[in-house]
Design a protein around this motif. Sequence first.
Motif, mmCIF file in Angstrom:
data_model
loop_
_atom_site.group_PDB
_atom_site.id
_atom_site.type_symbol
_atom_site.label_atom_id
_atom_site.label_comp_id
_atom_site.label_asym_id
_atom_site.label_seq_id
_atom_site.Cartn_x
_atom_site.Cartn_y
_atom_site.Cartn_z
ATOM 1 N N LEU A 41 -75.437 114.563 -7.837
ATOM 2 C CA LEU A 41 -76.819 113.900 -7.691
ATOM 3 C C LEU A 41 -76.975 112.505 -8.497
ATOM 4 C CD1 LEU A 41 -78.833 117.164 -7.470
ATOM 5 C CD2 LEU A 41 -77.998 115.645 -5.412
ATOM 6 N N GLU A 42 -76.470 112.654 -9.963
ATOM 7 C CA GLU A 42 -76.710 111.485 -10.440
ATOM 8 C C GLU A 42 -75.777 110.224 -9.952
ATOM 9 O OE1 GLU A 42 -78.381 110.443 -13.243
ATOM 10 O OE2 GLU A 42 -79.627 112.225 -13.756
ATOM 11 N N ALA A 43 -74.773 110.676 -9.671
ATOM 12 C CA ALA A 43 -73.604 109.590 -9.336
ATOM 13 C C ALA A 43 -74.220 109.090 -7.749
ATOM 14 C CB ALA A 43 -72.181 110.392 -9.080
ATOM 15 N N HIS A 44 -75.099 109.949 -7.199
ATOM 16 C CA HIS A 44 -75.563 109.101 -5.952
ATOM 17 C C HIS A 44 -77.091 108.724 -6.040
ATOM 18 C CE1 HIS A 44 -72.097 111.249 -4.392
ATOM 19 N NE2 HIS A 44 -72.216 110.487 -3.343
ATOM 20 N N GLY A 45 -77.500 108.557 -7.265
ATOM 21 C CA GLY A 45 -78.715 107.757 -7.449
ATOM 22 C C GLY A 45 -79.929 108.903 -7.591
ATOM 23 N N LEU A 46 -79.902 110.146 -7.737
ATOM 24 C CA LEU A 46 -80.961 110.928 -8.094
ATOM 25 C C LEU A 46 -81.024 111.581 -9.385
ATOM 26 C CD1 LEU A 46 -80.634 113.156 -4.894
ATOM 27 C CD2 LEU A 46 -82.398 111.447 -5.602
ATOM 28 N N PRO A 47 -81.935 111.067 -10.395
ATOM 29 C CA PRO A 47 -81.905 111.416 -11.562
ATOM 30 C C PRO A 47 -82.102 113.157 -12.129
ATOM 31 C CG PRO A 47 -83.809 110.108 -11.141
ATOM 32 C CD PRO A 47 -82.978 110.099 -9.969
ATOM 33 N N THR A 48 -81.472 113.477 -12.905
ATOM 34 C CA THR A 48 -81.618 115.111 -13.005
ATOM 35 C C THR A 48 -81.657 115.426 -14.654
ATOM 36 O OG1 THR A 48 -79.249 115.243 -13.431
ATOM 37 C CG2 THR A 48 -80.173 115.385 -11.120
ATOM 38 N N MET A 101 -78.471 130.838 -11.611
ATOM 39 C CA MET A 101 -77.013 130.011 -11.048
ATOM 40 C C MET A 101 -76.263 129.750 -12.309
ATOM 41 S SD MET A 101 -77.027 126.676 -8.789
ATOM 42 C CE MET A 101 -77.167 127.586 -7.150
ATOM 43 N N CYS A 102 -75.077 129.854 -12.062
ATOM 44 C CA CYS A 102 -73.827 129.452 -12.950
ATOM 45 C C CYS A 102 -74.156 128.131 -13.751
ATOM 46 C CB CYS A 102 -72.547 129.475 -12.379
ATOM 47 S SG CYS A 102 -71.240 128.578 -13.392
ATOM 48 N N HIS A 103 -74.198 127.919 -14.990
ATOM 49 C CA HIS A 103 -74.342 126.602 -15.677
ATOM 50 C C HIS A 103 -73.515 125.571 -15.588
ATOM 51 C CE1 HIS A 103 -77.063 129.186 -18.519
ATOM 52 N NE2 HIS A 103 -77.528 127.983 -18.714
ATOM 53 N N GLN A 104 -71.973 125.809 -15.087
ATOM 54 C CA GLN A 104 -71.121 124.806 -14.656
ATOM 55 C C GLN A 104 -71.417 124.538 -13.448
ATOM 56 O OE1 GLN A 104 -66.907 126.467 -14.885
ATOM 57 N NE2 GLN A 104 -66.237 124.447 -14.491
ATOM 58 N N THR A 105 -71.807 125.267 -12.565
ATOM 59 C CA THR A 105 -72.215 124.757 -11.207
ATOM 60 C C THR A 105 -73.302 123.921 -11.055
ATOM 61 O OG1 THR A 105 -71.236 126.900 -10.153
ATOM 62 C CG2 THR A 105 -72.877 125.452 -8.888
ATOM 63 N N VAL A 106 -74.513 124.387 -12.083
ATOM 64 C CA VAL A 106 -75.574 123.451 -11.869
ATOM 65 C C VAL A 106 -75.174 122.284 -12.540
ATOM 66 C CG1 VAL A 106 -77.778 123.110 -13.106
ATOM 67 C CG2 VAL A 106 -77.299 125.105 -12.158
ATOM 68 N N SER A 107 -74.579 122.062 -13.495
ATOM 69 C CA SER A 107 -73.888 120.758 -14.448
ATOM 70 C C SER A 107 -73.198 119.940 -13.403
ATOM 71 C CB SER A 107 -73.061 121.348 -15.572
ATOM 72 O OG SER A 107 -73.908 121.701 -16.473
ATOM 73 N N LEU A 108 -72.280 120.484 -12.654
ATOM 74 C CA LEU A 108 -71.389 119.722 -11.638
ATOM 75 C C LEU A 108 -72.393 119.124 -10.634
ATOM 76 C CD1 LEU A 108 -68.010 121.751 -11.590
ATOM 77 C CD2 LEU A 108 -68.692 119.785 -12.919
ATOM 78 N N CYS A 129 -69.612 119.823 -19.401
ATOM 79 C CA CYS A 129 -69.459 118.995 -17.850
ATOM 80 C C CYS A 129 -70.029 117.600 -18.190
ATOM 81 C CB CYS A 129 -70.263 120.118 -17.173
ATOM 82 S SG CYS A 129 -69.699 121.528 -16.762
ATOM 83 N N GLY A 130 -70.781 117.145 -19.162
ATOM 84 C CA GLY A 130 -71.239 115.869 -19.270
ATOM 85 C C GLY A 130 -72.416 115.528 -18.437
ATOM 86 N N ALA A 176 -75.567 118.337 -10.919
ATOM 87 C CA ALA A 176 -76.272 117.377 -11.524
ATOM 88 C C ALA A 176 -75.643 116.138 -11.578
ATOM 89 C CB ALA A 176 -76.661 117.803 -12.996
ATOM 90 N N ARG A 177 -74.189 116.093 -11.929
ATOM 91 C CA ARG A 177 -73.572 115.048 -12.185
ATOM 92 C C ARG A 177 -73.281 114.364 -10.547
ATOM 93 N NH1 ARG A 177 -68.255 115.255 -15.381
ATOM 94 N NH2 ARG A 177 -68.231 113.383 -14.769
#
Length: 91
Positions: free
Chosen positions: A13-20, A1-8, A33-34, A10-11
């Motif tokens: 999911l993190e914003a919704h309380g799921l650690p990644t 999968m695209c690194h950018q897609t996975v990164s976004l 992507c941070g 992840a961000r």
Amino acid sequence: MCHQTVSLVARFLEAHGLPTVVVGSARDVVEHCGVPRFVFTDFPLGNPCGHPGRADMQREVVRLALSQLETASAPRTTVQAPFAWKDDPGW
């Protein structure tokens, strides 16, 4: 999968309380992507956890990723896996 897609994702999911933790080889894209936690593997695309059939290498990459969940002390933490794809650094 695209690194950018996975990164976004992840961000999000993190914003919704799921650690990644993102494991990947496109360091510039993922860090741009941070993502909160990133394990950088300097491997060819499609091989984020190492050589096929190298269970020892793959387990260590997964161990690094899981330890990031416990030990990352700041956002945008990057850890580099201690493996090289081949002995030649210019693979």
